[in-house]
Design a protein around this motif. Structure first.
Motif, PDB file in Angstrom:
ATOM      1  N   PRO A   1       6.558  14.220  -7.275  1.00 42.32           N
ATOM      2  CA  PRO A   1       5.923  13.309  -6.324  1.00 42.32           C
ATOM      3  C   PRO A   1       5.828  11.968  -7.136  1.00 42.32           C
ATOM      4  N   ALA A   2       5.501  12.038  -8.472  1.00 45.76           N
ATOM      5  CA  ALA A   2       5.371  10.833  -9.022  1.00 45.76           C
ATOM      6  C   ALA A   2       6.734   9.929  -9.305  1.00 45.76           C
ATOM      7  N   ILE A   3       7.870  10.548  -9.417  1.00 48.61           N
ATOM      8  CA  ILE A   3       9.070  10.118  -9.514  1.00 48.61           C
ATOM      9  C   ILE A   3       9.484   9.520  -8.212  1.00 48.61           C
ATOM     10  N   ALA A   4       9.222  10.298  -6.964  1.00 51.04           N
ATOM     11  CA  ALA A   4       9.169   9.710  -5.781  1.00 51.04           C
ATOM     12  C   ALA A   4       8.657   8.202  -5.461  1.00 51.04           C
ATOM     13  N   LEU A   5       7.585   8.323  -6.025  1.00 55.36           N
ATOM     14  CA  LEU A   5       6.636   7.010  -5.790  1.00 55.36           C
ATOM     15  C   LEU A   5       7.204   6.055  -7.077  1.00 55.36           C
ATOM     16  N   CYS A   6       7.614   6.423  -8.097  1.00 60.05           N
ATOM     17  CA  CYS A   6       8.318   5.347  -8.938  1.00 60.05           C
ATOM     18  C   CYS A   6       9.694   4.624  -8.340  1.00 60.05           C
ATOM     19  N   ILE A   7      10.525   5.609  -7.789  1.00 63.07           N
ATOM     20  CA  ILE A   7      11.625   5.045  -6.947  1.00 63.07           C
ATOM     21  C   ILE A   7      11.471   3.873  -6.029  1.00 63.07           C
ATOM     22  N   ALA A   8      10.274   4.238  -5.255  1.00 66.07           N
ATOM     23  CA  ALA A   8       9.855   3.325  -4.247  1.00 66.07           C
ATOM     24  C   ALA A   8       9.262   2.215  -4.653  1.00 66.07           C
TER      25      ALA A   8
ATOM     26  N   LEU B   1       0.689  -1.066   0.035  1.00 65.89           N
ATOM     27  CA  LEU B   1      -0.197  -0.014   0.150  1.00 65.89           C
ATOM     28  C   LEU B   1       0.937   1.334  -0.013  1.00 65.89           C
ATOM     29  N   VAL B   2       0.225   2.355  -0.608  1.00 63.89           N
ATOM     30  CA  VAL B   2       0.826   3.545  -0.501  1.00 63.89           C
ATOM     31  C   VAL B   2       0.536   4.263   0.725  1.00 63.89           C
ATOM     32  N   ALA B   3       1.712   4.407   1.616  1.00 59.99           N
ATOM     33  CA  ALA B   3       1.333   4.838   2.829  1.00 59.99           C
ATOM     34  C   ALA B   3       1.219   6.505   3.150  1.00 59.99           C
ATOM     35  N   ASN B   4       2.391   6.949   2.306  1.00 53.82           N
ATOM     36  CA  ASN B   4       2.444   8.451   2.216  1.00 53.82           C
ATOM     37  C   ASN B   4       3.149   9.117   0.922  1.00 53.82           C
ATOM     38  N   ILE B   5       2.494  10.179   0.721  1.00 56.98           N
ATOM     39  CA  ILE B   5       3.357  10.846  -0.436  1.00 56.98           C
ATOM     40  C   ILE B   5       3.357  12.320   0.272  1.00 56.98           C
ATOM     41  N   GLY B   6       4.432  12.855   0.614  1.00 59.35           N
ATOM     42  CA  GLY B   6       4.491  14.040   1.003  1.00 59.35           C
ATOM     43  C   GLY B   6       5.865  14.922   0.785  1.00 59.35           C
ATOM     44  N   GLN B   7       5.952  16.217   1.240  1.00 58.96           N
ATOM     45  CA  GLN B   7       7.049  17.092   0.793  1.00 58.96           C
ATOM     46  C   GLN B   7       7.553  17.496   2.246  1.00 58.96           C
ATOM     47  N   ASP B   8       8.864  17.580   2.247  1.00 60.26           N
ATOM     48  CA  ASP B   8       9.455  18.326   3.159  1.00 60.26           C
ATOM     49  C   ASP B   8       9.802  19.563   3.252  1.00 60.26           C
TER      50      ASP B   8
ATOM     51  N   HIS C   1       8.566  12.736  -0.926  1.00 63.32           N
ATOM     52  CA  HIS C   1       8.831  11.549  -0.555  1.00 63.32           C
ATOM     53  C   HIS C   1       7.847  10.668  -0.646  1.00 63.32           C
ATOM     54  N   ALA C   2       7.922   9.311  -1.054  1.00 66.58           N
ATOM     55  CA  ALA C   2       7.047   8.344  -0.879  1.00 66.58           C
ATOM     56  C   ALA C   2       7.244   7.176  -0.190  1.00 66.58           C
ATOM     57  N   GLU C   3       6.352   6.563   0.343  1.00 64.52           N
ATOM     58  CA  GLU C   3       6.565   5.510   1.328  1.00 64.52           C
ATOM     59  C   GLU C   3       5.370   4.458   0.967  1.00 64.52           C
ATOM     60  N   ILE C   4       6.025   3.125   0.677  1.00 61.85           N
ATOM     61  CA  ILE C   4       5.048   2.038   0.614  1.00 61.85           C
ATOM     62  C   ILE C   4       5.245   0.940   1.426  1.00 61.85           C
ATOM     63  N   ARG C   5       4.204   0.310   1.827  1.00 62.18           N
ATOM     64  CA  ARG C   5       4.465  -0.938   2.739  1.00 62.18           C
ATOM     65  C   ARG C   5       4.050  -2.122   2.206  1.00 62.18           C
ATOM     66  N   LYS C   6       4.459  -3.110   2.668  1.00 61.62           N
ATOM     67  CA  LYS C   6       3.910  -4.421   2.332  1.00 61.62           C
ATOM     68  C   LYS C   6       3.324  -5.091   3.820  1.00 61.62           C
TER      69      LYS C   6
ATOM     70  N   VAL D   1       9.183  -2.064   4.153  1.00 62.40           N
ATOM     71  CA  VAL D   1       8.847  -0.589   3.635  1.00 62.40           C
ATOM     72  C   VAL D   1      10.040   0.101   2.746  1.00 62.40           C
ATOM     73  N   GLU D   2       9.465   0.478   1.648  1.00 67.29           N
ATOM     74  CA  GLU D   2      10.190   0.950   0.762  1.00 67.29           C
ATOM     75  C   GLU D   2      10.077   2.524   0.641  1.00 67.29           C
ATOM     76  N   LEU D   3      11.178   3.475   0.627  1.00 71.54           N
ATOM     77  CA  LEU D   3      11.062   4.811   0.334  1.00 71.54           C
ATOM     78  C   LEU D   3      11.585   5.590  -0.822  1.00 71.54           C
ATOM     79  N   GLY D   4      11.107   6.410  -1.413  1.00 68.80           N
ATOM     80  CA  GLY D   4      11.582   7.076  -2.577  1.00 68.80           C
ATOM     81  C   GLY D   4      11.589   8.656  -2.383  1.00 68.80           C
ATOM     82  N   GLY D   5      12.694   9.192  -2.906  1.00 70.35           N
ATOM     83  CA  GLY D   5      12.484  11.128  -2.794  1.00 70.35           C
ATOM     84  C   GLY D   5      13.106  11.487  -3.973  1.00 70.35           C
ATOM     85  N   ALA D   6      12.365  12.516  -4.416  1.00 69.12           N
ATOM     86  CA  ALA D   6      12.589  13.271  -5.835  1.00 69.12           C
ATOM     87  C   ALA D   6      12.053  14.614  -5.713  1.00 69.12           C
ATOM     88  N   PRO D   7      12.302  15.540  -6.548  1.00 71.11           N
ATOM     89  CA  PRO D   7      11.664  16.699  -6.836  1.00 71.11           C
ATOM     90  C   PRO D   7      10.389  16.821  -7.288  1.00 71.11           C
TER      91      PRO D   7
END
Length: 120
Positions: free
Chosen positions: A105-112, A70-77, A83-88, A97-103
């Protein structure tokens, strides 16, 4: 291209990139379907979703390629990095738990997504 090579490329992006969308699409081929709903088998015409530009497209990709996650969080610092956080798992018993960060939001989610898929 391996998952780790594609993650490295995504981490260098500062904006959506159609070439990277296609590379992601080659790892996770989209369903081949006509606008009328019928299936087709041609490989010379494939529409790759704009997963680096659209959070909706990236969310759809996550749902399709990571069942049970599940996508637990997409937010900006404070530095405006997304940042995107996905969890199994379920509820609070997450096995991964996997994390992605990028300028973007969609790219951050792709990384995760790629980190999670590569670790399965």
């Amino acid at each position: 291209m391996t998952h780790s090579q594609l993650i490295a490329r995504l981490e260098q992006l500062t904006a959506p990139d159609r070439e990277v969308d296609i590379l992601i699409g080659k790892i996770f081929p989209p369903k081949k379907i006509h606008s009328d709903g019928s299936w087709f088998e041609r490989d010379d015409f494939v529409r790759y979703p704009a997963v680096t530009a659209s959070v909706d497209a990236a969310l759809a990709l996550a749902s399709r390629v990571l069942p049970g996650w599940l996508v637990a969080n997409i937010g900006q610092d404070d530095s405006k990095t997304w940042h995107a956080e996905i969890r199994k798992g379920h509820c609070t018993a997450y096995s991964s738990v996997e994390l992605g960060g990028a300028p973007v939001p969609a790219i951050a989610l792709c990384i995760a997504i790629l980190k999670a898929h590569g670790g399965q």
